[in-house]
Design an enzyme around this catalytic site. Structure first.
Site, PDB file in Angstrom:
ATOM      1  N   ASP A  86      -1.665 -27.638   4.822  1.00 44.25           N
ATOM      2  CA  ASP A  86      -0.370 -27.181   4.300  1.00 44.25           C
ATOM      3  C   ASP A  86      -0.117 -27.809   2.930  1.00 44.25           C
ATOM      4  OD1 ASP A  86       2.150 -26.085   4.014  1.00 44.25           O
ATOM      5  OD2 ASP A  86       3.128 -27.617   5.245  1.00 44.25           O
ATOM      6  N   ARG A 120       5.018 -24.279  12.874  1.00 47.07           N
ATOM      7  CA  ARG A 120       4.674 -25.471  13.671  1.00 47.07           C
ATOM      8  C   ARG A 120       4.680 -25.110  15.154  1.00 47.07           C
ATOM      9  NH1 ARG A 120       8.894 -28.073  10.200  1.00 47.07           N
ATOM     10  NH2 ARG A 120       7.722 -28.648   8.354  1.00 47.07           N
ATOM     11  N   PHE A 136      -1.954 -32.897   4.286  1.00 48.29           N
ATOM     12  CA  PHE A 136      -0.730 -32.713   3.473  1.00 48.29           C
ATOM     13  C   PHE A 136       0.490 -32.782   4.420  1.00 48.29           C
ATOM     14  CE2 PHE A 136      -4.164 -30.007   1.766  1.00 48.29           C
ATOM     15  CZ  PHE A 136      -4.295 -30.492   0.476  1.00 48.29           C
ATOM     16  N   ASP A 185      -1.743 -37.895   3.860  1.00 47.73           N
ATOM     17  CA  ASP A 185      -0.926 -37.542   2.698  1.00 47.73           C
ATOM     18  C   ASP A 185      -1.273 -38.509   1.574  1.00 47.73           C
ATOM     19  OD1 ASP A 185       1.831 -35.656   2.420  1.00 47.73           O
ATOM     20  OD2 ASP A 185       1.541 -37.170   0.868  1.00 47.73           O
ATOM     21  N   ASN A 205      -6.277 -38.687  -0.540  1.00 46.05           N
ATOM     22  CA  ASN A 205      -6.339 -37.396  -1.221  1.00 46.05           C
ATOM     23  C   ASN A 205      -7.153 -36.463  -0.317  1.00 46.05           C
ATOM     24  OD1 ASN A 205      -7.281 -35.199  -2.759  1.00 46.05           O
ATOM     25  ND2 ASN A 205      -6.986 -36.377  -4.643  1.00 46.05           N
ATOM     26  N   CYS A 255       1.895 -21.881  -0.076  1.00 53.20           N
ATOM     27  CA  CYS A 255       3.292 -21.616  -0.446  1.00 53.20           C
ATOM     28  C   CYS A 255       3.407 -21.253  -1.918  1.00 53.20           C
ATOM     29  CB  CYS A 255       4.180 -22.807  -0.098  1.00 53.20           C
ATOM     30  SG  CYS A 255       3.690 -24.322  -0.911  1.00 53.20           S
TER      31      CYS A 255
HETATM   32  N1  SAH Z   1       3.070 -30.154   6.052  1.00 58.80           N
HETATM   33  C1  SAH Z   1       4.353 -30.668   5.616  1.00 58.80           C
HETATM   34  C2  SAH Z   1       4.752 -30.252   4.222  1.00 58.80           C
HETATM   35  C3  SAH Z   1       3.695 -30.523   3.163  1.00 58.80           C
HETATM   36  S1  SAH Z   1       4.296 -30.668   1.544  1.00 58.80           S
HETATM   37  C4  SAH Z   1       5.417 -30.238   6.622  1.00 58.80           C
HETATM   38  O1  SAH Z   1       5.124 -29.485   7.539  1.00 58.80           O
HETATM   39  O2  SAH Z   1       6.556 -30.678   6.477  1.00 58.80           O
HETATM   40  C5  SAH Z   1       2.878 -31.155   0.697  1.00 58.80           C
HETATM   41  C6  SAH Z   1       2.501 -32.627   0.843  1.00 58.80           C
HETATM   42  O3  SAH Z   1       1.211 -32.751   0.276  1.00 58.80           O
HETATM   43  C7  SAH Z   1       3.385 -33.613   0.100  1.00 58.80           C
HETATM   44  O4  SAH Z   1       3.860 -34.577   1.010  1.00 58.80           O
HETATM   45  C8  SAH Z   1       2.457 -34.285  -0.925  1.00 58.80           C
HETATM   46  O5  SAH Z   1       2.662 -35.688  -1.037  1.00 58.80           O
HETATM   47  C9  SAH Z   1       1.109 -34.027  -0.337  1.00 58.80           C
HETATM   48  N2  SAH Z   1      -0.027 -33.918  -1.275  1.00 58.80           N
HETATM   49  C10 SAH Z   1      -0.079 -33.304  -2.466  1.00 58.80           C
HETATM   50  N3  SAH Z   1      -1.331 -33.339  -2.973  1.00 58.80           N
HETATM   51  C11 SAH Z   1      -2.092 -33.992  -2.068  1.00 58.80           C
HETATM   52  C12 SAH Z   1      -3.479 -34.333  -1.994  1.00 58.80           C
HETATM   53  N4  SAH Z   1      -4.331 -33.991  -2.957  1.00 58.80           N
HETATM   54  N5  SAH Z   1      -3.912 -34.983  -0.904  1.00 58.80           N
HETATM   55  C13 SAH Z   1      -3.064 -35.322   0.086  1.00 58.80           C
HETATM   56  N6  SAH Z   1      -1.757 -35.022   0.078  1.00 58.80           N
HETATM   57  C14 SAH Z   1      -1.276 -34.368  -0.985  1.00 58.80           C
END
Ligand code: SAH
Length: 382
Positions: free
Chosen positions: A285, A201, A216, A237, A264, A325
């Protein structure tokens, strides 16, 4: 154990699978055992599991006593290393399992509290020894066991969340760089925050500008860290809870240029592209797309898809911060998926930085499982 097991230990990998263990003495689950190779060679000591496919997790390659002083030293070493890192946050990882020679143990610090995960029979059995040591060495006023990960089931262990020391509140206030968070250590993902992205970040903030799309977003980790450098921020998200949290975190941090939306990402990127939207900075992410080896091909297709769309949405001179990840998708495979996306997008792209999980989540050479997070910072030239 057989020669294959011995070779693995020599290669630096602490896990010995059941198929390489020839003979087991009559011992209780989770105890520390002596490990012998072919011709009775002494190979060291390990945590034993009578349930997992990973029967042994090596602790030493010699016969030093594995006692209170041994555990104290391992914990002290892990803690001392984090001090060297000069982490600009009150939440960070104190013990990263195998990479701290404390296999299957996770300890995260959130301000005055510790959240721990004991992910094997051995660490479960050792918890009463380790918790008082951790309290003494860190000064923590409360310790929570987030022992709800599914891997505990493979060990025949119960999934449970419980306080092991003091009291642990529903929310803990922590700071990461300039951003404040209210963390729920009882229910948040992982142990509450994605601590492994802290350094990424910060790195991303150096390049962020203009309009930012954080995909995400979870609780807005990237969005909040980058917002001060950007005109406007959109965080996406799929979870309504996440969107509520991002909005609350933005308000609590006085970030006024951020909008969080439930969507999504796969659909939304397509939709934005149809609308002709443009962004100067995009963060991808996603959660681990490849939870096992069988899912790798689909995962690679998924990575390529979102990276292709993001590269198309990016304005010339814009930056893409893209992460994976999934430990089953290694650095090379991920790089190839991103490269394939750039080829299809027909745009020239600089690879500005190759990054990984933060240094408080160290990698142990010879143990690919400890290297799971990849983060590339790319610049679209034209
Ligand atoms: N970027 C964040 C961590 C991401 S974890 C940070 O820096 O803290 C992954 C996230 O993706 C989760 O919150 C989950 O709800 C979301 N997620 C999973 N599949 C998704 C999709 N298809 N579209 C949008 N969000 C999604």
């Amino acid at each position: 154990m057989n020669a294959r097991g011995e070779d693995r230990i020599r290669g630096g990998h602490p896990w010995i699978y059941r198929s390489d263990v020839m003979d087991v003495a009559d011992v209780e689950p989770g105890v520390v055992v002596r490990v012998r190779g072919p011709r009775d060679r002494d190979l060291g000591q390990a945590l034993f599991s009578d349930q997992s496919q990973i029967t042994l997790r090596m602790l030493t390659r010699d016969d030093r006593p594995v006692d209170q002083a041994f555990w104290r030293e391992r914990l002290e070493n892990a803690i001392a290393f984090r001090e060297v890192l000069e982490i600009d946050a009150t939440a960070y990882r104190v013990v990263h399992g195998e990479a701290d020679l404390l296999p299957s143990l996770v300890v995260d610090r959130y301000g005055d509290y510790l959240v721990i995960q004991a992910l094997s029979q051995g660490m479960e059995r050792l918890t009463p020894t380790l918790v008082p040591l951790l309290v003494e060495l860190t000064g923590a006023i409360g310790v929570l066991a987030r022992n709800d990960p599914k891997v505990r089931v493979l060990e025949g262990l119960e999934q449970k969340v419980e306080v092991l020391h003091g009291e642990v509140p529903e929310t803990i206030s922590v700071r990461e760089g300039a951003v404040g968070y209210h963390v729920d250590p009882w229910r948040g993902q992982k142990t509450g925050l994605f601590l492994d992205q802290r350094e990424n970040r910060r790195a991303a903030a150096r390049y962020a500008h203009g309009t930012l799309l954080d995909c995400f977003s979870y609780n807005g980790g990237f969005a909040l860290a980058l917002a001060p450098r950007c005109q406007s921020v959109t965080a996406l998200d799929v979870s309504a809870d996440a969107v509520a949290r991002i909005t609350a975190n933005a308000a609590a941090n006085g970030v006024a240029n951020l909008t969080a939306r439930e969507a999504n990402v796969f659909d939304e990127l397509r939709h934005l592209e149809r609308e002709g939207a443009r962004f100067d900075t995009i963060v991808l992410d996603p959660p681990a797309f490849a939870k096992n080896k069988g899912a790798v091909q689909n995962a690679l297709a998924g990575y390529k898809e979102i990276n292709l769309r993001a590269l198309r949405l990016l304005a010339p001179g814009g930056y893409l911060i893209t992460c994976s990840c999934s430990y089953n998708v290694d650095e090379i495979m991920f790089g190839q998926a991103v490269f394939a996306a750039a080829v299809d997008a027909r745009v020239p792209v600089n690879l500005v930085e190759k990054r990984m999980q933060g240094r408080d989540h160290p990698v142990l050479l010879g143990v690919p499982e400890t290297y799971y997070l990849k983060c590339l910072i790319l610049r679209k030239l034209a």
